[in-house]
Design an enzyme around this catalytic site. Sequence first.
Site: not given
Length: 433
Positions: A23-24, A94, A118, A123, A126-127, A309, A401
């Site tokens: 998934k990721n 996200r 979330c 999270r 900015d980066l 996770d 999900r």
Amino acid sequence: MTEKLIIHGGKALRGEVEISGAKNSVLKLMAATLLTGDSIELRNVPHLSDVGVMTQVLKYLGCDVDQQDDDRLYIQAKNITSCEAPYDLVRKMRASFDVLGSLLGRFGEARVALPGGCSIGKRSVDLHVKGLIALGAEVEINHGYVEAKASRLIGAEILLDTPSVGATENIMLAATMAEGATILSNAAQEPEIVDLANFLNAMGADISGAGTNELVINGVKPGSLHGTTYSVMPDRIEAATYLMAGVGTMGDVTVNNVLPVHLSSLTHKLIEMGAEIEMPSPNSIRIHSERRLQAQNIVTQPYPGFPTDLQAPFMTLLSTADGVSIVKETIYENRFKQVGELKRMGADISVERDVAVITGVPHLSGAEVNAHDLRAGAAMVIAGVMAEGSTQVFDLHHLDRGYEDVVSKMRSLGADIERVPDTSGRPVTEESA
């Protein structure tokens, strides 16, 4: 109608289970297809609700997307009609924020909604923004949207304050067709970053260093990326979940279609706890144990450290391990959502800010519990098969999900589990992640 799981636990799990695509990873590969107008074929694609959400995002932008009944997904971003990803889609997941880097990299503009709240923390983006500005983009945040423009991105040396996975991905996507070289230091090293880099290189990009803390992205000419066929890496988090379910029930489980090196931080901990682990083949892991596990301390860290996770499902194991365990969560705030539910099942857990202390109990007892987020849902399934008696797990949309066919896969290992309509009228909890 919403649904729930009914699990009758206390039975050792035995057998083999095939692991789906990650998934990721697949969500980021889907975002990357925006970088070319050619047709892309992705294989080993899991059937997950998150994949469905990303499909909606891509279709909104003008992509042709076709997911087959098997594991193939076809995407073509030839006729993009919009460079804006609206809030009503981005808020659902996200990972859809990654279209920002792809749209900016190919079209020189993007307007993408901020993901919003979330359940596992703020999270910040900015980066992401700092990295795009370093590449020469003009970036503004207006009315809940990130608006980025650049006539041509220019390679740069970028140092991330923290090794953010999302920021690494968005910068990599944007820099793929920038002029010159981009050197990204303190980059995330997760296997999913390597998968994305390999996919982009298969499309004609020039990226090296993936899997280390320094990425070098040599920009290629705009329009030079092309179509390809690519297989998504195995889901290391799903594999870990079934390994923990097996050892938690004192069973004997083999997971197939895995890359064992991706799971070394977990398997080392499980061995220290008393589990026996073997590698029947280069792409399989077998775990078994006939005795109670021993307490163990963990600290979540960026890869190659212990994954955040896996913190929730691992805590389920610790809840019946002999002794006292300590879990420190350093990645995301609010990621102890499973604690209250485990305590309902008889676990002895106390929490002080980002540290949980778990005193092992003889056994868990079945109860009605909620899957408050994706990984807490996995923790509840493991707790259900470990527990004595019947467990009902609600809020399955979170579990959907990230876990494909969890009921049939658990049944293949001998679990007594079924998915039935939930007629309780309980309120549904929401998550954006």
